[in-house]
Structures are given as C-alpha cells and as structure tokens.
Motif scaffolding. Structure first.
Motif, PDB file in Angstrom:
ATOM      1  N   GLN A 122       0.689  -1.260   0.108  1.00  0.00           N
ATOM      2  CA  GLN A 122       0.148  -0.080   0.027  1.00  0.00           C
ATOM      3  C   GLN A 122       0.770   1.473  -0.134  1.00  0.00           C
ATOM      4  O   GLN A 122       0.611   2.300  -0.557  1.00  0.00           O
ATOM      5  N   ARG A 123       1.909   1.233   0.905  1.00  0.00           N
ATOM      6  CA  ARG A 123       2.858   2.356   0.893  1.00  0.00           C
ATOM      7  C   ARG A 123       3.630   2.637  -0.647  1.00  0.00           C
ATOM      8  O   ARG A 123       3.863   3.738  -0.974  1.00  0.00           O
ATOM      9  N   LEU A 177       4.111   5.220  -5.783  1.00  0.00           N
ATOM     10  CA  LEU A 177       4.254   5.232  -7.248  1.00  0.00           C
ATOM     11  C   LEU A 177       3.140   6.144  -7.806  1.00  0.00           C
ATOM     12  O   LEU A 177       3.457   6.923  -8.588  1.00  0.00           O
ATOM     13  N   ALA A 178       2.103   6.235  -6.873  1.00  0.00           N
ATOM     14  CA  ALA A 178       0.931   7.317  -7.543  1.00  0.00           C
ATOM     15  C   ALA A 178       1.450   8.600  -7.559  1.00  0.00           C
ATOM     16  O   ALA A 178       1.274   9.406  -8.321  1.00  0.00           O
ATOM     17  N   VAL A 228       9.434  16.501  -0.171  1.00  0.00           N
ATOM     18  CA  VAL A 228       8.374  16.604   1.136  1.00  0.00           C
ATOM     19  C   VAL A 228       7.624  15.312   1.147  1.00  0.00           C
ATOM     20  O   VAL A 228       7.392  14.545   2.183  1.00  0.00           O
ATOM     21  N   GLU A 229       7.054  15.016  -0.030  1.00  0.00           N
ATOM     22  CA  GLU A 229       6.037  13.520  -0.074  1.00  0.00           C
ATOM     23  C   GLU A 229       6.953  12.369   0.477  1.00  0.00           C
ATOM     24  O   GLU A 229       6.577  11.506   1.036  1.00  0.00           O
ATOM     25  N   GLN A 230       8.026  12.335  -0.025  1.00  0.00           N
ATOM     26  CA  GLN A 230       8.810  11.031   0.080  1.00  0.00           C
ATOM     27  C   GLN A 230       9.193  11.058   1.593  1.00  0.00           C
ATOM     28  O   GLN A 230       9.082   9.934   2.243  1.00  0.00           O
ATOM     29  N   LEU A 231       9.416  12.221   1.982  1.00  0.00           N
ATOM     30  CA  LEU A 231       9.694  12.273   3.667  1.00  0.00           C
ATOM     31  C   LEU A 231       8.660  12.043   4.498  1.00  0.00           C
ATOM     32  O   LEU A 231       8.438  11.483   5.464  1.00  0.00           O
ATOM     33  N   ARG A 232       7.254  12.170   3.852  1.00  0.00           N
ATOM     34  CA  ARG A 232       6.174  12.197   4.558  1.00  0.00           C
ATOM     35  C   ARG A 232       5.813  10.664   4.754  1.00  0.00           C
ATOM     36  O   ARG A 232       5.133  10.231   5.710  1.00  0.00           O
TER      37      ARG A 232
END
Length: 307
Positions: free
Chosen positions: A155-156, A161-162, A223-227
């Motif tokens: 799921q992560r 990927l999305a 930021v999205e990656q770190l989130r």
C-alpha cells in the motif's frame, strides 16, 4: 561350530573326551543363577577361541562315590554368525524404519507447506506493476501477520508510485509553458526583434522562473517522500543554520552585508533536508529585502519547555 568335551575327576584326572582340552581350574560361583553346580568361561583350544561350560556332577560306582567334572567347549563361529545376523537384521529394520519415518515426515512437510508454496507462486506470478493486496485465505494463521505487513508495504509503495506518476505528469505540464516561452524568446533574439540586452534579460528572467518552478516541484516531491517515513530523527537546527549560512556566504559578501549569527543549541524532531530548505528560504528572503551594505543578523533561541 565345533564341540569338544572332557570328563575328569575333581582332581583333574582324565576319564573321557579330548585330553588336550585344558582342564578346569576355576571355582563354582557362591551364588550362581543356576541350581546345578555350573561355571562358564572363555578359553582357547587348538588355537581357537572357545566358550566352555563346566558341570560338577556327583557320581556313584562300585568303588564308591565321587564328583565328576564335565567340560563342554564350543568354538565361536555359531555365536559370531548369530551376532552378525542379529546385527544385519537390526540394521535392516532400522533402515526400513528410518525410510518410513523420512517418507512420513516428507509427506507431512509437503502438506504443511503447500499453502506457503501456493502463496509464493501467486506472488511470483504477479505483474511488476501489480501492487494490489495479497489475498491468501488458505494460508496458515501463522502467516497472517506477514501477509498483513506485506500488504501494508504494498500500500505504501502504491501511494509512492502514484505520487511519482503525478509528479512526472505535473512537472511535464508546468515546465512546458516556460520552455515554450524560452524557445520563442530565443527565436525572437535570433531574428533581432529586440535589442540584445533586452532579449538576454527576458531570457534570464524566464530561466529564473523555470528554475524556481523546478526547485519548487522537486521540493514538493522530496516532502512527499519524507512524509512516507514514520519516524523523524533528532536534528541539530543550529548546525543546519550554520551550514546554510556558509553556503550563502558568497551572496552575503556580494551584497556587502554586516552578517551576524547567534545560535543556541536547539534539537528538533525533523528531517535535516526540510530544516535546510526552510532556513535557505528565510535567508534568501532576508537577503532579497536587506539593502546593500546593511546589517543582517540570524538568531536561534530555544524557548523554555520546548525542544
């Protein structure tokens, strides 16, 4: 096997049998396991090992009563053959038993691991971009936590990927416009529609805008990656501010600013990259709005009760 016997008096005088059979020189056990007066021992006869049994037998005759010593010796071929046969039979039985046990264990293991192999085959046959949850109703209960953790990881990965696909789509859309404008400006400068200095200034402005846009989009992606990461490390903010100030030192010197740093040790729960971007943006804004030759001070203070 061969048998030998000797009958003699209690004193060892020969009566009958093989006279070369060594006479008995032992004694009857005080508490034997037999009711008769018997003794057993090992000896050699004619160069062969023999097992000897001795029986003391009372006898009576015309001249009186006495005690006869009866010795019977047997070579060990029969005993060794029997022992060897018993050993071979035991080994065959043990081998057959081990074979049966191995077959039973193999069958039980195959039956017990069949759901695991089916689950492995199902995962192996999946497409590379298939991140849907794993459905394994027949899997053992012991594998339920592993399947749940795997589905959570999938799921992560699906969300990541999305996000990457959305980022690529948005980046291509956002960068298309400034690149098209830049191309028109270059063509206009080549035709001589504008003075060279004005054309270069417009091209530089467009490049700056495209660079700023690209940096913003890369920052959003980071930021999205770190989130996606659950735990944030403890980071020394003062060290980050000092590092960013060192990177911007050429700009500060070029502006002729009187720069001062007052940093207290402050540890916060955050990613170093995020703190670095925050500090860099603040310093850039400060440099932009500080007059040339002015003063610029950066202070970092930890308030009481806060980390």
């Amino acid at each position: 096997s061969q048998m030998f016997y000797r009958v003699s008096t209690l004193k060892g005088e020969m009566v009958s049998g093989f006279d070369d059979l060594p006479a008995w020189r032992g004694r009857i056990p005080d508490k034997g396991i037999y009711a008769a007066l018997v003794d057993f021992y090992d000896d050699t006869h004619r160069g062969q090992a023999v097992r000897v049994a001795v029986l003391l037998q009372p006898v009576a005759g015309q001249i009186g009563q006495g005690m006869a010593t009866i010795q019977v010796a047997e070579t060990l071929e029969l005993r060794r053959t029997l022992a060897r046969q018993v050993l071979v039979d035991t080994l065959w039985r043990q081998a057959a038993l081990l074979a049966v046990i191995a077959a039973v264990v193999w069958a039980v293991v195959q039956q017990a691991t069949r759901p695991v192999r089916q689950l492995s085959d199902a995962i192996e046959s999946r497409a590379a971009d298939d991140l849907s949850p794993i459905e394994a109703p027949q899997a053992p209960r012991e594998l339920a936590p592993l399947i749940a953790a795997t589905n959570h990881a999938l799921q992560r990965q699906s969300r990541l990927l999305a996000h990457q696909q959305r980022f690529v789509r948005d980046a291509s859309h956002q960068l298309r416009t400034p690149l098209a404008v830049l191309k028109v400006q270059v063509q206009s400068a080549q035709r001589g529609d504008l003075p060279p200095q004005q054309a270069l200034a417009e091209i530089a402005h467009t490049v700056d805008s495209a660079t700023r846009l690209a940096n913003q989009m890369l920052a959003l992606a980071k930021v999205e990656q770190l989130r996606q990461e659950a735990d944030m490390p403890a980071t020394d903010w003062a060290a980050v501010v000092r590092e960013v100030a060192l990177d911007l030192a050429p700009l500060i010197a070029d502006a002729g600013l009187d720069f001062d740093l007052a940093l207290a040790p402050v540890t916060v729960r955050a990613h170093a990259w995020a703190l670095r971007e925050l500090t860099r943006n603040l310093l850039h804004n400060a440099l932009k709005h500080t007059p040339s030759g002015g003063s610029l001070a950066v202070s970092l203070v930890a308030q009481a009760g806060q980390g």
